[in-house]
Each structure stands twice: as structure tokens, then as C-alpha cells.
Scaffold this active site. Sequence first.
Site, short mmCIF file in Angstrom:
data_model
loop_
_atom_site.label_atom_id
_atom_site.label_comp_id
_atom_site.label_asym_id
_atom_site.label_seq_id
_atom_site.Cartn_x
_atom_site.Cartn_y
_atom_site.Cartn_z
N CYS A 96 84.02 18.14 51.40
CA CYS A 96 84.01 19.51 51.92
C CYS A 96 82.99 19.57 53.05
CB CYS A 96 83.66 20.51 50.81
SG CYS A 96 83.54 22.20 51.42
N GLY A 97 83.47 19.59 54.27
CA GLY A 97 82.56 19.62 55.41
C GLY A 97 81.81 20.92 55.54
#
Length: 327
Positions: A96-97
Amino acid sequence: MDAISPTISGPITTDEYHTAGEPFRIVTSGVPVPEGATVLDRRSWCQTHLDGVRAFLCNEPRGHADMYGGFPTPPDDGDADLGIVFWHKDGFSTACGHGTIAIVTWAIDTGRVGVPAGATTVDVVVDVPSGRLHTVAALDGDGRVASVRFRNVASFVTATDLPVDTAVGTLTADVSFGGAFYASVALDDHALSPDRASIDELIALGREIKAHLAGHPSLDHPTDDRLSGCYGVIFHETVASQPLHQRNVTVFADGEVDRSPCGSGTSARLALLHHRGALDVGDAFVNEGIAGGRFDGRVESVVDAGVITTVEGAAYRTGHADFTLDP
């Protein structure tokens, strides 16, 4: 709603952030520390022991269909600063950036990672389920985090030009990995556009495409099956060419919409753009999300496993909460 783990008692406290419009709920107390030797192992432990807590924090009335968050954990070893297990309304993601950008901002905001006197940048190493991320937080003149740039795990392309039959006709999907697998679908020559007006149709299309690709060998991770499977579908169009600027809507999990440009998805897009010759190493890439927020991405180098990318964006604190369950 799933039952809450019997080990939970009292309130669950959280710090609330958003990155480019996408929420990220950080659990700060009231939940057991996830167990395991690595963050990927801790993700597996959370799937067994904390899924009810995830649902408790994601579902209405405390959350909503597009909620996102994470359980901070210890890192894999002493060479990293912290770890994070990501979750959303349908389960636990491998990457999850936008959450990485938020958790680094939070770690500095709360003093969990110290800032040397006079520093303008801070290096923070974060262990996530997909691997170890080296990040750099840029500070403004008041010592606040202005942006976070993370260096992702190797991103790579596994399939291109896959025909997918849908309710709106045959579309073409490309599959790439940026910490999770994404199917990319260009809408430049399509009646639909990655914007708010098309969101319901894109959610339905995202579900169709994921179902069509289920079990496709391009979604098998080469070393760890826990990273396999289509996490999301990225619908994108090109806005400008110098520098390359695209707009996207990422539909992930079961019809969940990423308000941000999607950080791990940006890495997956960078791998595809480099593969097709649209971006060279070092070229700037602007990726815009449905809420108007932007991530700046680059292919930094080419490696045996694919390409190494960086993605930069900004996160902002929106509040603090104590969540309780009436017995």
C-alpha cells in the site's frame, strides 16, 4: 459484522490520516501486537486473529466501503524502523503506497522516528508484507513532513494485451506487479473515463475483469504465493506527454475505490510504461487520482527482477479517534 477477537477489551484508539484523499487509519492501542518473524508472517497472523477487528474498524458506522488502515508492527529486524500490516474492507493487502506515505509521516509526527536538529530530510525504513521499503521524508521550514518518497520492491510485467470480454465489449489488460498484482486497462479511446462520473461503471468493470483473470498464470508470484492474485484494476488515460501525466481510477479488493493515485499501482504502471518504451530510467511520471491528488514516480534502475521505482506523495493528519463496542 465479524465477531471481535476475544482478546480485545476497552477502546481501540487510532490516528487518522489521508494521502491524496485516500484515508489511512493507524491503530495506536487496544489491539494485540501482531505475531510473526516477518511482517508478511504477521499479516498471516492478522488474517487469523484480527480479521474481526479489521471489520470493526472498516465497516459502518465506524468506517465505510472505501476505508483503509493498518496495524503498526515491529520491523523484521534491527535494520528497519517499523513495520505495518495493511487492511481494507475485504481483507489484508500485501502492499500500500499511500499507506506507506502515511505511516512514515505519522512516525515522524509522533516522534517514533526522531528528526536530527536542522535536518531537511529523514530516512525511514519500513517493512511491509511485500518487502522492505527505504523512504525519504522531506521536511518543510517548520520541521513538518512535506512529502514522503518510497523506494519500492522490484516491479515487473507478467502479461500484456490480454483480451477481456466485459459488458461494454472486449477490453485489453496488461498485468504487472508493484508490491501487488494489478491489471491495467487504458481508457484513452473508450467512452468511459477515469473520473467521478464513471465510477459506478468502473467498479462493475473492475469486478468483471478481476473475475475474468482469476487463476491466470500472470498473477502467480514467482517466489511467494501469498503475494499472488489480482489485487486491483487500474483504469487510466493520458493527460499530457511532457512530462508524462496520466489519470487513473484504481478499483481494488471487491469494488473498493482508491481516492489516491494508488502508490503500489503507480509502481506497477511505471514497470509497464518502461516495458513499452514510454518512460526511460529517470524520466518523470505524474500520476493523478480521482480526488485530484498526485504522486510523482520514476523508474530509478533496471534489475534482474524488473525495475526499481520511487513514488512520492504527501499525507495529512485528519484526527484521532477512540472506537468502542457497546457490549
